[in-house]
Design an enzyme around this catalytic site. Structure first.
Site, PDB file in Angstrom:
ATOM      1  N   LYS A   1       0.853  -1.234  -0.152  1.00  0.00           N
ATOM      2  CA  LYS A   1       0.043  -0.031  -0.071  1.00  0.00           C
ATOM      3  C   LYS A   1       0.904   1.356  -0.120  1.00  0.00           C
ATOM      4  O   LYS A   1       0.589   2.221  -0.781  1.00  0.00           O
ATOM      5  CB  LYS A   1      -0.834   0.113   1.365  1.00  0.00           C
ATOM      6  CG  LYS A   1      -1.959  -0.941   1.549  1.00  0.00           C
ATOM      7  CD  LYS A   1      -2.690  -0.689   2.784  1.00  0.00           C
ATOM      8  CE  LYS A   1      -1.967  -1.095   3.951  1.00  0.00           C
ATOM      9  NZ  LYS A   1      -1.521  -2.397   4.201  1.00  0.00           N
TER      10      LYS A   1
ATOM     11  N   ARG B   1      -9.008   1.434   9.324  1.00  0.00           N
ATOM     12  CA  ARG B   1      -8.672  -0.338   9.485  1.00  0.00           C
ATOM     13  C   ARG B   1      -9.917  -0.587   9.800  1.00  0.00           C
ATOM     14  O   ARG B   1     -10.067  -1.799  10.142  1.00  0.00           O
ATOM     15  CB  ARG B   1      -7.672  -0.566  10.457  1.00  0.00           C
ATOM     16  CG  ARG B   1      -6.094  -0.222   9.850  1.00  0.00           C
ATOM     17  CD  ARG B   1      -5.057  -0.695  10.605  1.00  0.00           C
ATOM     18  NE  ARG B   1      -3.815  -0.397  10.465  1.00  0.00           N
ATOM     19  CZ  ARG B   1      -2.929  -0.864   9.601  1.00  0.00           C
ATOM     20  NH1 ARG B   1      -3.284  -1.841   8.938  1.00  0.00           N
ATOM     21  NH2 ARG B   1      -1.756  -0.373   9.434  1.00  0.00           N
TER      22      ARG B   1
ATOM     23  N   ARG C   1      11.791  -6.460   5.496  1.00  0.00           N
ATOM     24  CA  ARG C   1      11.866  -5.021   5.461  1.00  0.00           C
ATOM     25  C   ARG C   1      13.138  -4.824   6.537  1.00  0.00           C
ATOM     26  O   ARG C   1      13.163  -5.455   7.418  1.00  0.00           O
ATOM     27  CB  ARG C   1      10.522  -4.413   6.152  1.00  0.00           C
ATOM     28  CG  ARG C   1       9.581  -4.553   4.981  1.00  0.00           C
ATOM     29  CD  ARG C   1       8.472  -3.539   5.278  1.00  0.00           C
ATOM     30  NE  ARG C   1       7.677  -4.073   6.390  1.00  0.00           N
ATOM     31  CZ  ARG C   1       6.419  -3.631   6.885  1.00  0.00           C
ATOM     32  NH1 ARG C   1       5.993  -2.778   5.878  1.00  0.00           N
ATOM     33  NH2 ARG C   1       5.908  -3.928   7.856  1.00  0.00           N
TER      34      ARG C   1
ATOM     35  N   ARG D   1      13.051  -4.305  10.911  1.00  0.00           N
ATOM     36  CA  ARG D   1      11.866  -3.556  12.074  1.00  0.00           C
ATOM     37  C   ARG D   1      11.640  -4.456  13.154  1.00  0.00           C
ATOM     38  O   ARG D   1      11.219  -5.801  13.121  1.00  0.00           O
ATOM     39  CB  ARG D   1      10.622  -3.076  11.116  1.00  0.00           C
ATOM     40  CG  ARG D   1      10.719  -1.793  10.391  1.00  0.00           C
ATOM     41  CD  ARG D   1       9.883  -1.465   9.368  1.00  0.00           C
ATOM     42  NE  ARG D   1       8.405  -1.800  10.248  1.00  0.00           N
ATOM     43  CZ  ARG D   1       7.217  -1.365   9.775  1.00  0.00           C
ATOM     44  NH1 ARG D   1       7.440  -0.520   8.620  1.00  0.00           N
ATOM     45  NH2 ARG D   1       6.043  -1.778  10.176  1.00  0.00           N
TER      46      ARG D   1
ATOM     47  N   ARG E   1      -0.647 -10.048  13.027  1.00  0.00           N
ATOM     48  CA  ARG E   1      -0.978  -9.053  12.207  1.00  0.00           C
ATOM     49  C   ARG E   1      -1.930  -9.236  11.102  1.00  0.00           C
ATOM     50  O   ARG E   1      -2.798  -8.624  10.964  1.00  0.00           O
ATOM     51  CB  ARG E   1       0.064  -8.170  11.699  1.00  0.00           C
ATOM     52  CG  ARG E   1       0.881  -7.442  12.879  1.00  0.00           C
ATOM     53  CD  ARG E   1       1.947  -6.414  12.339  1.00  0.00           C
ATOM     54  NE  ARG E   1       1.350  -5.390  11.594  1.00  0.00           N
ATOM     55  CZ  ARG E   1       2.012  -4.809  10.771  1.00  0.00           C
ATOM     56  NH1 ARG E   1       3.002  -5.286  10.371  1.00  0.00           N
ATOM     57  NH2 ARG E   1       1.496  -3.473  10.245  1.00  0.00           N
TER      58      ARG E   1
END
Ligand code: ZN
Length: 220
Positions: free
Chosen positions: A18, A93, A132, A165, A176
Site C-alpha cells: 500500500k 482499518r 523489511r 523492523r 497482524r
C-alpha cells in the site's frame, strides 16, 4: 470548471505494498500521500503520551486503537488544511475509523471518491513482510528482496545502520494478518455499499500493480 482532486483510500493486508503504491500514485498525479504508519511512527518519535500508547500496542502485535489513530489523523487534517487530493494509506482499518473518517472529511468539505483494496495471498505477504529493513538514523526503509540497499546493512541515504523492523518477526506478522482479516474485512462491504470500492491484485511487481491502479482510476 476544474474538478477538485479526489481523496483516495488504499487498504489491504500488511505487506501488500500500500505504502509504495500510495506514494507512487501521489507522485504521478500530484496528490498528497498520508501514510498512517509514518504518522504513527512520527507520533512515537515525538515521545507524546499518545505515542507511547501506540508504541505499546504495536509491540504487542496489535494495531493502534481507534481513538489513537483518529487523534493522529485529526492532528494532520488540522495541520494541512485542504482535504482534497489526499491519498490515505493504512487508514481506515475498522468500521469505527471509516465512519469517523467520512465525518471528519465532510466537516472539512471533502469526501472519499475511491477506495482501492490491494490484496494478495498470505504466503506472498509473509515473504515481503519479514524482509523489511529500517535505517536506525533516518528511518528510510529498504527490503532484502524488493528494495535492497547498495551495500548490505548500510543506508544508501545517510550511511546509517539498517536493522530489521522490531515488529517484523514472522510470528508477529501472522498475528497482524489475522487481526487485519478480522478487523478490516467488514470495510470491504462498507465501501462496496457506497459504490467506491475497487479490488486490485497486489501480488505482481510494483510496476504491474501501479498499472492496474492507473487503469482502475482512469483519467490522466
Ligand atoms: Zn538512513
Amino acid at each position: 470548471m476544474v474538478k477538485a482532486p479526489d481523496n483516495i483510500v488504499f487498504f489491504g493486508p500488511p505487506g501488500v505494498g500500500k505504502g509504495v503504491q500510495a506514494s507512487g500514485l501521489s507522485a504521478r498525479r500530484g496528490l498528497v500521500h498520508f501514510s498512517m504508519g509514518d504518522a504513527l511512527r512520527g507520533e512515537i518519535a515525538e515521545g507524546t503520551e499518545l505515542g507511547s500508547q501506540i508504541e505499546e500496542a504495536l509491540a504487542r502485535g496489535e494495531f493502534a486503537s481507534d481513538e489513537a489513530v483518529l487523534a493522529v489523523l485529526e492532528k494532520h487534517l488540522d495541520r494541512h488544511g485542504p482535504v482534497t487530493g489526499l491519498v490515505l494509506d493504512g487508514f481506515p482499518r475498522t468500521l469505527v475509523q471509516a465512519d469517523k473518517l467520512e465525518q471528519l472529511l465532510r466537516e472539512r468539505g471533502g469526501e472519499i471518491s475511491r477506495v482501492l483494496l490491494l490484496d494478495a495471498e498470505s504466503e506472498v505477504l509473509l515473504e515481503r513482510l519479514t524482509g523489511r529493513l529500517l535505517c536506525v538514523e533516518c528511518t528510510r526503509t529498504f527490503h532484502k528482496v524488493f528494495r535492497p540497499p547498495e551495500r548490505s546493512g548500510v543506508c544508501d541515504e545517510c550511511g546509517g545502520e539498517l536493522s530489521r523492523r522490531k515488529d517484523d518477526s514472522e510470528e508477529i506478522q501472522l498475528e497482524r494478518l489475522d487481526t487485519y482479516r478480522h478487523l478490516t474485512k467488514p470495510l470491504e462491504g462498507f465501501y462496496r455499499d457506497r459504490g467506491v470500492l475497487e479490488i486490485i491484485d497486489g501480488s505482481g511487481s510494483i510496476e504491474d500493480v501501479a498499472g492496474l491502479i492507473d487503469r482502475s482510476l482512469g483519467g490522466n
